[in-house]
Design an enzyme around this catalytic site. Structure first.
Site, short mmCIF file in Angstrom:
data_model
loop_
_atom_site.label_atom_id
_atom_site.label_comp_id
_atom_site.label_asym_id
_atom_site.label_seq_id
_atom_site.Cartn_x
_atom_site.Cartn_y
_atom_site.Cartn_z
N ASP A 1 1.15 -1.13 0.21
CA ASP A 1 0.25 -0.25 0.01
C ASP A 1 0.62 1.71 -0.07
O ASP A 1 2.28 0.77 0.03
CB ASP A 1 -1.03 -0.15 1.35
N ASP B 1 0.06 5.06 1.36
CA ASP B 1 -0.85 5.67 2.43
C ASP B 1 0.01 5.20 3.47
O ASP B 1 -1.06 4.29 3.67
CB ASP B 1 -1.82 6.47 2.40
#
Length: 162
Positions: free
Chosen positions: A2, A4
């Site tokens: 991922d 963020d």
């Protein structure tokens, strides 16, 4: 992985300008270690602020270019879903699996030897559906990950030892 909360600091109101796009400590080293060990580094990220009208694709791309520069262009591909259920529907958006399936097909990824590193449950659910190993970072433990660590660097150390 991922984006963020794993690669850059996560904000409730999004990281979409360079002054707020801060690469987290240890990320550059962790990505370099993964690449040296022969791993592909693929980012799979929801970017719902685009559908909400908070920021543009161009702003997101500027952040991605900066991220690539800071990480020595070691990210092999970035998949993003700019949709949000309040504004638009998409099978790509996590916890859907479509972005994962695209990466697996494009790079002929062996899911039995691959990992998803995320900070939230919605990162881990689709990874488990497609058969990836999972690691959760950032201080949460949703009970879905094989590895739970404080940050990407710590998780990568365990992944490389496994």
């Amino acid at each position: 992985m991922d984006r963020d909360g794993v690669i850059n600091k996560d904000y409730v109101d999004y990281a979409y300008t360079l002054d707020r796009f801060q690469i987290l400590p240890g990320v550059k080293e962790a990505v370099t270690q993964l690449k040296k060990a022969g791993y592909l580094c693929v980012v799979i990220t929801n970017q719902s602020g685009i559908a909400k009208g908070i920021y543009t694709r161009a702003q997101m791309e500027e952040c991605h270019q900066y991220m690539q520069q800071e990480l020595n262009h070691q990210i092999d591909r970035i998949y993003y879903a700019p949709w949000h259920p309040d504004h638009s529907e998409s099978l790509s958006r996590k916890p859907g699996t479509l972005m994962f399936e695209r990466a697996i097909a494009r790079f002929d990824i062996d899911v039995n030897k691959s990992w998803m590193i995320g900070d939230k449950k919605r990162d881990l659910i689709p990874a488990l559906k497609v058969g990836l190993h999972t690691a959760q970072v950032g201080g949460l433990d949703d009970g879905l990950a094989e590895i739970v660590e404080a940050d990407l660097h710590a998780a990568v150390q365990l992944i490389l030892r496994s």
